[in-house]
Design a protein around this motif. Structure first.
Motif, PDB file in Angstrom:
ATOM      1  N   SER A  67     -17.020 -18.037   8.139  1.00 25.50           N
ATOM      2  CA  SER A  67     -15.604 -17.802   7.842  1.00 25.50           C
ATOM      3  C   SER A  67     -15.465 -16.320   7.556  1.00 25.50           C
ATOM      4  O   SER A  67     -16.376 -15.693   7.072  1.00 25.50           O
ATOM      5  N   GLY A  68     -14.303 -15.800   7.840  1.00 23.27           N
ATOM      6  CA  GLY A  68     -14.113 -14.368   7.633  1.00 23.27           C
ATOM      7  C   GLY A  68     -13.623 -13.793   8.929  1.00 23.27           C
ATOM      8  O   GLY A  68     -12.682 -14.307   9.524  1.00 23.27           O
ATOM      9  N   LYS A  91     -11.239 -20.178  10.390  1.00 19.96           N
ATOM     10  CA  LYS A  91     -12.376 -20.136   9.459  1.00 19.96           C
ATOM     11  C   LYS A  91     -12.976 -21.530   9.315  1.00 19.96           C
ATOM     12  O   LYS A  91     -12.232 -22.511   9.254  1.00 19.96           O
ATOM     13  N   PHE A  93     -15.741 -23.806   6.887  1.00 20.34           N
ATOM     14  CA  PHE A  93     -16.387 -23.731   5.573  1.00 20.34           C
ATOM     15  C   PHE A  93     -17.507 -24.772   5.463  1.00 20.34           C
ATOM     16  O   PHE A  93     -18.321 -24.875   6.361  1.00 20.34           O
ATOM     17  N   GLU A 155      -7.294 -21.716   0.948  1.00 24.83           N
ATOM     18  CA  GLU A 155      -8.110 -22.633   1.763  1.00 24.83           C
ATOM     19  C   GLU A 155      -8.711 -23.792   0.967  1.00 24.83           C
ATOM     20  O   GLU A 155      -8.708 -23.787  -0.251  1.00 24.83           O
ATOM     21  N   HIS A 157     -12.437 -25.042   0.771  1.00 23.87           N
ATOM     22  CA  HIS A 157     -13.779 -24.636   1.216  1.00 23.87           C
ATOM     23  C   HIS A 157     -14.757 -25.804   1.256  1.00 23.87           C
ATOM     24  O   HIS A 157     -15.855 -25.669   1.765  1.00 23.87           O
ATOM     25  N   HIS A 211     -10.541 -20.493  -8.057  1.00 23.01           N
ATOM     26  CA  HIS A 211     -11.318 -20.481  -6.815  1.00 23.01           C
ATOM     27  C   HIS A 211     -12.349 -21.624  -6.807  1.00 23.01           C
ATOM     28  O   HIS A 211     -13.559 -21.408  -6.824  1.00 23.01           O
ATOM     29  N   ARG A 232     -15.637 -20.937  -9.130  1.00 20.06           N
ATOM     30  CA  ARG A 232     -16.286 -19.653  -8.859  1.00 20.06           C
ATOM     31  C   ARG A 232     -15.856 -18.577  -9.839  1.00 20.06           C
ATOM     32  O   ARG A 232     -16.682 -17.846 -10.376  1.00 20.06           O
ATOM     33  N   HIS A 265     -21.721 -20.289  -5.440  1.00 25.29           N
ATOM     34  CA  HIS A 265     -21.238 -21.161  -4.359  1.00 25.29           C
ATOM     35  C   HIS A 265     -22.182 -22.352  -4.223  1.00 25.29           C
ATOM     36  O   HIS A 265     -23.384 -22.235  -4.468  1.00 25.29           O
ATOM     37  N   TRP A 312     -25.251 -11.718  -1.344  1.00 21.78           N
ATOM     38  CA  TRP A 312     -24.157 -12.688  -1.393  1.00 21.78           C
ATOM     39  C   TRP A 312     -24.523 -14.003  -0.678  1.00 21.78           C
ATOM     40  O   TRP A 312     -23.858 -14.425   0.263  1.00 21.78           O
ATOM     41  N   ARG A 314     -24.479 -17.963  -0.070  1.00 20.99           N
ATOM     42  CA  ARG A 314     -23.422 -18.918  -0.416  1.00 20.99           C
ATOM     43  C   ARG A 314     -23.851 -20.376  -0.230  1.00 20.99           C
ATOM     44  O   ARG A 314     -23.036 -21.266  -0.371  1.00 20.99           O
ATOM     45  N   TYR A 353     -21.363 -19.146   6.156  1.00 22.57           N
ATOM     46  CA  TYR A 353     -20.840 -19.728   4.914  1.00 22.57           C
ATOM     47  C   TYR A 353     -21.752 -20.846   4.429  1.00 22.57           C
ATOM     48  O   TYR A 353     -22.125 -20.905   3.273  1.00 22.57           O
ATOM     49  N   PHE A 415     -17.560  -7.533   3.118  1.00 22.36           N
ATOM     50  CA  PHE A 415     -16.807  -8.654   3.685  1.00 22.36           C
ATOM     51  C   PHE A 415     -15.712  -8.175   4.636  1.00 22.36           C
ATOM     52  O   PHE A 415     -15.474  -8.791   5.675  1.00 22.36           O
TER      53      PHE A 415
HETATM   54  O1  LIG Z   1     -12.408 -16.405   5.071  1.00 22.61           O
HETATM   55  N1  LIG Z   1     -11.818 -16.326   4.014  1.00 22.61           N
HETATM   56  O2  LIG Z   1     -10.608 -16.201   3.932  1.00 22.61           O
HETATM   57  C1  LIG Z   1     -12.565 -16.306   2.830  1.00 22.61           C
HETATM   58  C2  LIG Z   1     -13.920 -16.392   2.905  1.00 22.61           C
HETATM   59  C3  LIG Z   1     -14.647 -16.358   1.737  1.00 22.61           C
HETATM   60  C4  LIG Z   1     -14.025 -16.228   0.534  1.00 22.61           C
HETATM   61  O3  LIG Z   1     -14.738 -16.143  -0.613  1.00 22.61           O
HETATM   62  S1  LIG Z   1     -15.633 -17.243  -1.136  1.00 22.61           S
HETATM   63  O4  LIG Z   1     -16.178 -16.688  -2.374  1.00 22.61           O
HETATM   64  O5  LIG Z   1     -14.835 -18.408  -1.409  1.00 22.61           O
HETATM   65  O6  LIG Z   1     -16.659 -17.576  -0.184  1.00 22.61           O
HETATM   66  C5  LIG Z   1     -12.664 -16.140   0.457  1.00 22.61           C
HETATM   67  C6  LIG Z   1     -11.918 -16.180   1.621  1.00 22.61           C
END
Ligand SMILES: O=[N+]([O-])c1ccc(OS(=O)(=O)O)cc1
Length: 464
Positions: A67-68, A91, A93, A155, A157, A211, A232, A265, A312, A314, A353, A415
């Motif tokens: 994701s990203g 994205k 997850f 989102e 996740h 989160h 988180r 995570h 990082w 996850r 992810y 990121f």
């Molecule tokens: O893709 N995203 O939008 C995204 C990805 C990771 C993210 O952070 S995490 O800590 O939840 O992995 C937040 C947003």
């Protein structure tokens, strides 16, 4: 009379100094540009099925989500070839194999909506989906979906299956955990983080407060039927009873107590029958994966793993063979480490992810606790350096930058940066920019001096 045809000694010296400085700055800028250009033109990509790197052979299938910048889901055959690839959603997850059908997976994914219309009056918005994909036939089925009004922290996740009709969902958008019957679409149970946590905790509300990035329905042992949740932004993993709510004395971690966990995570619960209660977790901002064992009503760290490259992580799943499958997001790899901490399998991925070894059950379902297995911890001070990506002057500056900058800032920068920007490339860009700016300021200074322009402060003090 002054002879203006011959330059003074001081003039010649200054011209020479300028010439040397110009050469030095030009060399620095060109070298940095060369490092950046060579990295940008080659390297790792998962932008298409053809670009995805093959994995080394291993037992069983492996699935990896991203994701990203790139949203992908890729499944590898045991021989390392790509069996399935999809990048339709923005994205992808957390992914899990379906029980008794490991080549079918379920996951949460998000589509970003950029166009104003009935599903989004003020773009960007998000469409969150729970999908099932048959990796052999390629058939994809939406099980449940919801439009959400925001994109940042908008989102889902993770979700976890409870039975054939019910799943539990980690809802980042609303800072809630809910159980939904995907057949009737009726939400039958809901926990709101606001019931137990102050809005002064976590990040800013309503932008990205708790989160809630992971949820697990505990199936076995004394905690069966309870739900484990990762907040988180509160640096905590909590346990919920569906009747009583938050089981406070089970909470693992505390806000801003980064020595325990820092914006984790994907915690996995290991029940008593497999050497628990224990929790295997990716301690993301601390750049390590670790495990905690429940002993006499407390959580004690029993295992940790890190090397010089990990950045990082996850996800961490304990496999039935005692190894741990780790998703190292900014280390750009998914890898398996064995009981003594050696990396025994690894595949490149631009921004992974979550990863699953499909025939081994969901997450750490088939694995035992570190304590039961007698796993050896590995830290960088133990010599856990498995970074084989070179150690030249550029890498040195890169590692220096990483040590000096706060982890959260480093990870946020990585990121949003293009995937080819690693520590070395970031250092090259920093050196290039700094040299260019210093050079430009010197040139402006020299030009002002030569053209007899004097810069004065707009405000001056009159002398009496
Ligand atoms: O893709 N995203 O939008 C995204 C990805 C990771 C993210 O952070 S995490 O800590 O939840 O992995 C937040 C947003």
């Amino acid at each position: 009379m002054i002879d203006r045809s011959r330059p003074s000694l001081a003039g010649v010296r200054s011209a020479l100094t300028r010439c040397r400085l110009r050469i030095a700055f030009a060399v620095l800028v060109l070298l940095s540009a060369a490092v950046v250009a060579s990295s940008a033109s080659g390297g790792l990509s998962t932008a298409s099925k053809a670009a995805v790197p093959a994995a080394p052979p291993t037992e069983n299938h492996t699935v990896v989500t991203e994701s990203g910048r790139a949203g992908t889901i890729t499944a590898y055959e045991p021989d390392g070839d790509v069996l399935y690839y999809n990048n339709t959603r923005t994205k992808y997850f957390d992914v899990d194999p379906v029980e008794d059908d490991p080549l079918t997976v379920e996951y949460t994914a998000t589509d970003t909506i950029h166009t104003a219309g009935p599903t989004c009056s003020e773009p960007p918005c998000a469409l969150n989906v729970i999908e099932r994909a048959d990796l052999e036939t390629g058939e994809v089925e939406v099980l449940y979906e919801r439009y959400d009004h925001k994109e940042t922290a908008g989102e889902w996740h993770d979700m976890d299956r409870i039975n054939e009709s019910h799943v539990v969902v980690a809802d980042i958008v609303a800072d809630q955990v809910f159980i939904v019957n995907t057949e009737t679409e009726i939400v039958e149970w809901l926990w709101d983080a606001q019931s137990d946590f102050s809005l002064e905790s976590g990040h800013s509300f309503p932008r990205d407060w708790a989160h809630i990035n992971d949820v697990e329905y505990i199936e076995r042992g004394a905690m069966a039927g309870r739900i484990m949740v990762s907040l988180r932004n509160q640096d905590q993993v909590v346990f919920l009873d569906r009747r009583e709510g938050l089981l406070e004395n089970w909470t693992l971690g505390a806000e801003n107590e980064y020595g325990t966990m820092y914006e984790q995570h994907n915690p996995d619960y290991v029940p008593e029958s497999r050497g628990g209660p224990a929790v295997v977790v990716a301690d993301s901002e601390n750049g390590r994966v670790q495990e905690f064992q429940r002993e006499d009503g407390e959580w004690n760290r029993t295992w940790e793993w890190e090397d010089d490259r990990i950045q990082w992580p996850r996800d961490a799943d304990r496999l039935p063979n005692g190894n741990t499958l780790i998703t190292d997001t900014h280390g750009n790899r998914v890898m398996e480490v064995n009981a003594s901490g050696a990396v025994v399998w690894q595949v490149g991925s631009t921004l992974p992810y979550d990863a699953e070894r499909l025939e081994t059950g969901a997450e750490s379902e088939g694995g035992q606790s570190a304590q039961e297995l007698g796993l050896e911890s590995r830290t960088v001070t133990d010599g856990g350096d498995t970074d084989t990506r070179g150690f030249g002057p550029v890498e040195f500056v890169g590692r220096l930058l990483e040590r000096v900058l706060p982890h959260r800032l480093t990870n946020a920068l990585i990121f949003v940066a293009p995937v080819w920007i690693g520590k070395g490339e970031a250092a090259a860009i920093a050196v290039g920019l700094l040299s260019g700016l210093t050079w430009a300021s010197l040139e402006i200074g020299w030009w002002l001096r030569e053209s007899s322009v004097r810069v004065r402060l707009p405000v001056t003090r009159e002398r009496e």
